[in-house]
Design an enzyme around this catalytic site. Structure first.
Site, PDB file in Angstrom:
ATOM      1  N   ARG A  11     -47.373 -44.151  -9.222  1.00  0.00           N
ATOM      2  CA  ARG A  11     -46.986 -42.862  -8.619  1.00  0.00           C
ATOM      3  C   ARG A  11     -47.405 -42.827  -7.161  1.00  0.00           C
ATOM      4  O   ARG A  11     -48.378 -43.497  -6.773  1.00  0.00           O
ATOM      5  CB  ARG A  11     -47.681 -41.739  -9.411  1.00  0.00           C
ATOM      6  N   GLY A  20     -49.033 -40.447 -14.471  1.00  0.00           N
ATOM      7  CA  GLY A  20     -47.999 -40.104 -15.454  1.00  0.00           C
ATOM      8  C   GLY A  20     -48.257 -40.732 -16.817  1.00  0.00           C
ATOM      9  O   GLY A  20     -47.346 -40.847 -17.643  1.00  0.00           O
ATOM     10  N   TYR A  24     -43.164 -43.078 -11.231  1.00  0.00           N
ATOM     11  CA  TYR A  24     -43.071 -41.688 -11.709  1.00  0.00           C
ATOM     12  C   TYR A  24     -41.889 -40.991 -11.029  1.00  0.00           C
ATOM     13  O   TYR A  24     -41.126 -40.273 -11.669  1.00  0.00           O
ATOM     14  CB  TYR A  24     -44.393 -40.994 -11.356  1.00  0.00           C
ATOM     15  N   THR A  65     -49.743 -39.600 -19.516  1.00  0.00           N
ATOM     16  CA  THR A  65     -49.465 -38.729 -20.668  1.00  0.00           C
ATOM     17  C   THR A  65     -47.966 -38.700 -20.956  1.00  0.00           C
ATOM     18  O   THR A  65     -47.536 -38.768 -22.113  1.00  0.00           O
ATOM     19  CB  THR A  65     -49.971 -37.295 -20.359  1.00  0.00           C
ATOM     20  N   ARG A 115     -50.487 -30.009 -15.244  1.00  0.00           N
ATOM     21  CA  ARG A 115     -50.768 -29.087 -14.140  1.00  0.00           C
ATOM     22  C   ARG A 115     -49.443 -28.629 -13.547  1.00  0.00           C
ATOM     23  O   ARG A 115     -48.910 -27.613 -13.934  1.00  0.00           O
ATOM     24  CB  ARG A 115     -51.678 -29.785 -13.105  1.00  0.00           C
ATOM     25  N   HIS A 118     -56.234 -48.019 -18.436  1.00  0.00           N
ATOM     26  CA  HIS A 118     -56.323 -47.843 -16.976  1.00  0.00           C
ATOM     27  C   HIS A 118     -56.925 -49.108 -16.326  1.00  0.00           C
ATOM     28  O   HIS A 118     -57.164 -49.126 -15.127  1.00  0.00           O
ATOM     29  CB  HIS A 118     -57.231 -46.659 -16.629  1.00  0.00           C
ATOM     30  N   LYS A 147     -53.758 -40.426 -13.548  1.00  0.00           N
ATOM     31  CA  LYS A 147     -52.944 -39.386 -12.884  1.00  0.00           C
ATOM     32  C   LYS A 147     -51.610 -39.892 -12.335  1.00  0.00           C
ATOM     33  O   LYS A 147     -51.014 -39.305 -11.446  1.00  0.00           O
ATOM     34  CB  LYS A 147     -53.736 -38.698 -11.741  1.00  0.00           C
ATOM     35  N   GLY A 164     -46.763 -31.235 -12.757  1.00  0.00           N
ATOM     36  CA  GLY A 164     -45.741 -32.164 -13.248  1.00  0.00           C
ATOM     37  C   GLY A 164     -44.586 -32.348 -12.279  1.00  0.00           C
ATOM     38  O   GLY A 164     -43.442 -32.523 -12.686  1.00  0.00           O
ATOM     39  N   SER A 183     -53.592 -34.851  -7.826  1.00  0.00           N
ATOM     40  CA  SER A 183     -53.720 -34.642  -9.271  1.00  0.00           C
ATOM     41  C   SER A 183     -55.143 -34.972  -9.728  1.00  0.00           C
ATOM     42  O   SER A 183     -55.766 -34.228 -10.492  1.00  0.00           O
ATOM     43  CB  SER A 183     -52.694 -35.525  -9.994  1.00  0.00           C
TER      44      SER A 183
HETATM   45  P1  PAP Z   1     -54.349 -39.427 -17.284  1.00  0.00           P
HETATM   46  O1  PAP Z   1     -54.259 -40.707 -16.510  1.00  0.00           O
HETATM   47  O2  PAP Z   1     -55.686 -38.759 -17.188  1.00  0.00           O
HETATM   48  O3  PAP Z   1     -53.872 -39.557 -18.682  1.00  0.00           O
HETATM   49  P2  PAP Z   1     -51.822 -38.575 -16.298  1.00  0.00           P
HETATM   50  O4  PAP Z   1     -51.071 -38.155 -17.487  1.00  0.00           O
HETATM   51  O5  PAP Z   1     -51.536 -39.911 -15.726  1.00  0.00           O
HETATM   52  O6  PAP Z   1     -53.376 -38.400 -16.553  1.00  0.00           O
HETATM   53  O7  PAP Z   1     -51.586 -37.563 -15.114  1.00  0.00           O
HETATM   54  C1  PAP Z   1     -51.371 -36.205 -15.269  1.00  0.00           C
HETATM   55  C2  PAP Z   1     -50.232 -35.850 -14.348  1.00  0.00           C
HETATM   56  O8  PAP Z   1     -48.994 -36.053 -15.050  1.00  0.00           O
HETATM   57  C3  PAP Z   1     -50.283 -34.389 -13.965  1.00  0.00           C
HETATM   58  O9  PAP Z   1     -49.719 -34.334 -12.664  1.00  0.00           O
HETATM   59  P3  PAP Z   1     -50.030 -33.136 -11.640  1.00  0.00           P
HETATM   60  O10 PAP Z   1     -51.494 -32.940 -11.586  1.00  0.00           O
HETATM   61  O11 PAP Z   1     -49.450 -33.581 -10.331  1.00  0.00           O
HETATM   62  O12 PAP Z   1     -49.316 -31.950 -12.165  1.00  0.00           O
HETATM   63  C4  PAP Z   1     -49.372 -33.780 -15.033  1.00  0.00           C
HETATM   64  O13 PAP Z   1     -48.891 -32.515 -14.677  1.00  0.00           O
HETATM   65  C5  PAP Z   1     -48.287 -34.818 -15.113  1.00  0.00           C
HETATM   66  N1  PAP Z   1     -47.541 -34.735 -16.366  1.00  0.00           N
HETATM   67  C6  PAP Z   1     -48.026 -34.550 -17.618  1.00  0.00           C
HETATM   68  N2  PAP Z   1     -47.031 -34.516 -18.513  1.00  0.00           N
HETATM   69  C7  PAP Z   1     -45.882 -34.678 -17.838  1.00  0.00           C
HETATM   70  C8  PAP Z   1     -44.511 -34.703 -18.224  1.00  0.00           C
HETATM   71  N3  PAP Z   1     -44.135 -34.550 -19.477  1.00  0.00           N
HETATM   72  N4  PAP Z   1     -43.586 -34.908 -17.251  1.00  0.00           N
HETATM   73  C9  PAP Z   1     -43.964 -35.062 -15.974  1.00  0.00           C
HETATM   74  N5  PAP Z   1     -45.242 -35.027 -15.536  1.00  0.00           N
HETATM   75  C10 PAP Z   1     -46.195 -34.831 -16.453  1.00  0.00           C
END
Ligand code: PAP
Length: 344
Positions: free
Chosen positions: A180, A96, A246, A98, A310, A158, A94, A312, A188
């Site tokens: 982050r 960033g 992030y 992705t 979610r 991770h 969580k 972002g 998140s």
């Molecule tokens: P993971 O470790 O399970 O792969 P990860 O991608 O690290 O998850 O975290 C998801 C967070 O990145 C979400 O944050 P939020 O819950 O605070 O919204 C998601 O919205 C955010 N996220 C995904 N894609 C993007 C993007 N393109 N730009 C910015 N934030 C993003």
């Protein structure tokens, strides 16, 4: 060291993954869980976020019996062979992941997809997690990327720095770490865990996740130890480990993409910059574009694609944490990071 993009282009294993491979992966996972079950039984445990329990292994909390689990970590430590040309994207969940996967995949492969219109770019027809796999999962099946010793391999993980397989530490490969704000990671992860959590376990309350997080108990936490492990090595070996946040990526996206490209050996030429190559990558990987492309369907069999998108945003914690919770996390962060210069 600068690499030619064409010869090191990364293939996209999971898009073409067939059901035989999925069956093989599951069979291999079952063997791994069986092989390490006695070691698992000796580990201290606490209530889990997504799974029933988290297990303390080498100072960090891990779930069990899932693709990303303490058993797969043990297997990786025993068997994984890194290549010096590998690139690893390391994050606490969580933080960033992705977004970072998308940016790195897009920039490393930018010449391959140059002439494609946006709608056919792999990142806009598939989850970024399909384009750039976790070592915790991919090691268990025989992908072209894993077996090809010559291609540049892009992986995410991770795993805490101190638990990485020794061959990664010895290989001299490059690692990008994205960190982050702990409060946004907590929020998140709270939402993600409640979406993925086994229904039989019941939903998590925000208060209990806050308490667990503060004690360091979250998947691959403690948060602070995970960050510190990679931060320390980024100072000692800046040619091997790039440390990003992030929050800074959100504000200074272009300069960070440029920095990433240079660090990874794929610098943008002046012509590319003038043609808007950096902005194009940022546009492809924007939250809006990726979340639109992932509105439907599942990642692997069991995680909805949209669970990775979610809000972002920076600072959603203000909508969840009380002043008291915020102060408690500020205090812990101040104490744990007192000798580091990390700002969110
Ligand atoms: P993971 O470790 O399970 O792969 P990860 O991608 O690290 O998850 O975290 C998801 C967070 O990145 C979400 O944050 P939020 O819950 O605070 O919204 C998601 O919205 C955010 N996220 C995904 N894609 C993007 C993007 N393109 N730009 C910015 N934030 C993003």
């Amino acid at each position: 060291m600068s690499m030619s993009i064409a010869s090191y282009a990364f293939s996209i294993p999971s898009i073409s993954k067939c059901s035989d491979e999925a069956i093989q992966e599951r069979a291999n996972m079952a063997l791994v869980f069986e092989r390490y079950k006695d070691r698992l039984a000796t580990l201290p445990k606490e209530k889990g976020w997504i799974t029933e329990n988290l297990y303390l292994y080498q100072g960090f909390w891990h779930q069990s019996s899932r693709r990303i689990s303490v058993e797969t970590l043990m297997a990786l430590q025993d068997t994984f062979k890194a290549h010096p040309t590998d690139i690893y994207l390391a994050t606490l969940p969580k933080s960033g992941t992705t977004w970072l996967k998308a940016l790195v995949f897009a920039l490393v492969n930018r010449n391959l997809f140059k002439d494609n219109c946006l709608s056919t770019h792999p990142l806009l027809v598939s989850n970024p997690h399909n384009c750039l796999p976790f070592i915790e999962t991919e090691i268990f099946r025989d992908t072209p990327t894993y077996t090809d010793p010559h291609s540049l391999r892009l992986f995410a993980t991770h795993i805490p720095y101190t638990s990485l397989p020794q061959s990664i530490l010895d290989s001299g490969c490059r690692i990008v770490y994205l960190c982050r704000n702990p409060k946004d990671v907590l929020v998140s992860m709270f939402h993600f865990a409640n979406r993925l959590r086994d229904k039989l376990l019941g939903p998590l309350t925000f208060e209990e996740t806050f308490t667990s997080f503060s004690k360091g108990v979250m998947p691959t936490g403690p948060y602070w130890d995970h960050v510190k492990g990679y931060h320390k090595v980024s100072l000692e070996q800046p040619e091997n480990v790039l440390f990003l946040t992030y929050e800074d990526m959100k504000i200074h996206t272009a300069s960070n993409v440029k920095r990433l490209a240079k660090f990874l050996g794929f610098p943008f030429s002046e012509d590319e910059e003038a043609e808007g190559a950096i902005q194009r990558i940022i546009r492809i990987c924007s939250f809006e574009n990726l979340s639109e492309a992932n509105k439907h369907g599942n990642f692997r069999e069991d995680i909805p694609n949209d669970a990775f998108f979610r809000e972002g945003k920076v600072g959603d914690w203000t909508n969840h944490l009380t002043d008291e919770m915020s102060s408690i996390l500020d205090e812990i962060t101040k104490e744990k990071f007192h000798d580091l210069h990390i700002s969110f």
